[in-house]
Design a protein around this motif. Structure first.
Motif, PDB file in Angstrom:
ATOM      1  N   LEU A 159       0.841  -1.197   0.000  1.00 30.59           N
ATOM      2  CA  LEU A 159       0.000   0.000   0.000  1.00 30.59           C
ATOM      3  C   LEU A 159       0.874   1.244   0.000  1.00 30.59           C
ATOM      4  N   TRP A 160       0.631   2.162  -0.935  1.00 29.92           N
ATOM      5  CA  TRP A 160       1.385   3.410  -0.967  1.00 29.92           C
ATOM      6  C   TRP A 160       0.445   4.586  -0.753  1.00 29.92           C
ATOM      7  N   VAL A 161       0.958   5.639  -0.151  1.00 34.87           N
ATOM      8  CA  VAL A 161       0.152   6.828   0.132  1.00 34.87           C
ATOM      9  C   VAL A 161       1.033   8.061   0.034  1.00 34.87           C
ATOM     10  N   LYS A 162       0.469   9.143  -0.509  1.00 30.33           N
ATOM     11  CA  LYS A 162       1.201  10.399  -0.676  1.00 30.33           C
ATOM     12  C   LYS A 162       0.304  11.555  -0.213  1.00 30.33           C
ATOM     13  N   PRO A 163       0.333  11.888   1.082  1.00 29.11           N
ATOM     14  CA  PRO A 163      -0.450  13.017   1.577  1.00 29.11           C
ATOM     15  C   PRO A 163       0.247  14.344   1.317  1.00 29.11           C
ATOM     16  N   PHE A 164      -0.525  15.433   1.389  1.00 29.39           N
ATOM     17  CA  PHE A 164       0.036  16.770   1.204  1.00 29.39           C
ATOM     18  C   PHE A 164      -0.788  17.784   1.982  1.00 29.39           C
ATOM     19  N   LEU A 165      -0.186  18.937   2.234  1.00 31.41           N
ATOM     20  CA  LEU A 165      -0.858  20.064   2.868  1.00 31.41           C
ATOM     21  C   LEU A 165      -0.240  21.331   2.302  1.00 31.41           C
ATOM     22  N   GLY A 166      -1.090  22.267   1.864  1.00 34.12           N
ATOM     23  CA  GLY A 166      -0.543  23.479   1.278  1.00 34.12           C
ATOM     24  C   GLY A 166      -1.495  24.655   1.324  1.00 34.12           C
TER      25      GLY A 166
END
Length: 275
Positions: A159-166
């Motif tokens: 399982l891969w995940v790429k969160p972000f906040l901007g």
């Protein structure tokens, strides 16, 4: 000549001659930098079917109608960063303003580009994305711009995940300026079942603290709430390396021009993978 071919040629010549040459005007180190670690690209035919509840809830505020759309999609990763993007043409056979549907079936465009620029060897990245939507029949346009931090992780089970906040900025026909913040992620998981290859993916965006002027000008019928939800969960079947088909559950709230109403649809997709 593509970067991949130029890099392979530079490596071969340098190995043969035993010296770090500059080949075809590109230093060997730079050629390696420009060589993709992974890449993909496809063209797809899609049909989006709004739920009857969504069509009822949006009848008087940015009314929704089912539509076909064509999409080009692709991504590429390097040792120093990665990019993903798509471009959609909705209702490709219709005019800019479709009189029979009172504009609901206008020919429209949507496009998105996201990027992660890796911060050294850490899992963190400088994240940026641009999403652009245009409906010429209503002289409507909106471009969302996000700049912030990202993160990348792959679990032991795949399982891969790429969160972000901007921070978010909007440039639109209704309002232009800073527009609060966006947090979200993309995630995926590949698996085998019935001797076939499948995958599950999810993209999700949560916008918050949006500008009052945007919430008043960019929604139909009423002012929208400050928090918006946008995303899709997808199941993909890969019967052949060149073909992918799947179904997506599309969801949104306080987005897509409709204030304070949940919107959902099913999307049926057939992709031709050419890279």
């Amino acid at each position: 000549m593509t970067p991949r071919i130029r890099s392979a040629l530079a490596t071969t010549l340098a190995t043969t001659l035993g010296t770090p040459l500059v080949v075809l005007g590109i230093p060997l180190a730079q050629a390696d930098t420009l060589t993709p670690v992974w890449s993909f690209a496809n063209a797809s035919l899609n049909y989006l079917d709004w739920s009857s509840g969504t069509e009822r809830r949006t009848a008087d505020n940015a009314a929704k109608s089912d539509f076909f759309y064509l999409e080009l999609e692709g991504g590429v990763g390097f040792e120093w960063g990665e990019f993903y993007g798509f471009a959609d043409l909705e209702n490709p056979g219709n005019s800019r303003f479709d009189a029979d549907s009172d504009g609901r079936d206008n020919r429209r465009t949507a496009a998105k580009l996201t990027s992660h620029f890796y911060l050294g060897d850490s899992p963190f990245s400088l994240y940026a994305h641009v999403y652009d939507f245009r409906d010429p029949g209503f002289n409507a346009r909106e471009q969302d711009q996000v700049l912030g931090l990202g993160f990348r992780h792959t679990f032991a089970n795949g399982l891969w995940v790429k969160p972000f906040l901007g921070a978010a900025r909007v440039q639109s026909s209704g309002h232009t300026g800073m527009n609060g913040y966006m947090a979200g992620w993309v995630a995926g998981y590949d698996f085998q079942a019935f001797d076939q290859a499948f995958s599950v993916t999810n993209w999700h965006e949560q916008t918050f603290d949006r500008a009052d002027a945007y919430l008043e000008q960019n929604f139909v019928g009423d002012k929208a709430g400050p928090v918006g939800t946008n995303g899709a969960v997808s199941l993909w079947w890969h019967p052949h390396e060149r073909l992918t088909t799947g179904v997506q559950y599309r969801y949104a709230n306080n987005k897509l021009g409709t204030p304070d109403a949940y919107q959902n649809a099913m999307i049926y997709t057939l992709k031709f993978n050419f890279l």
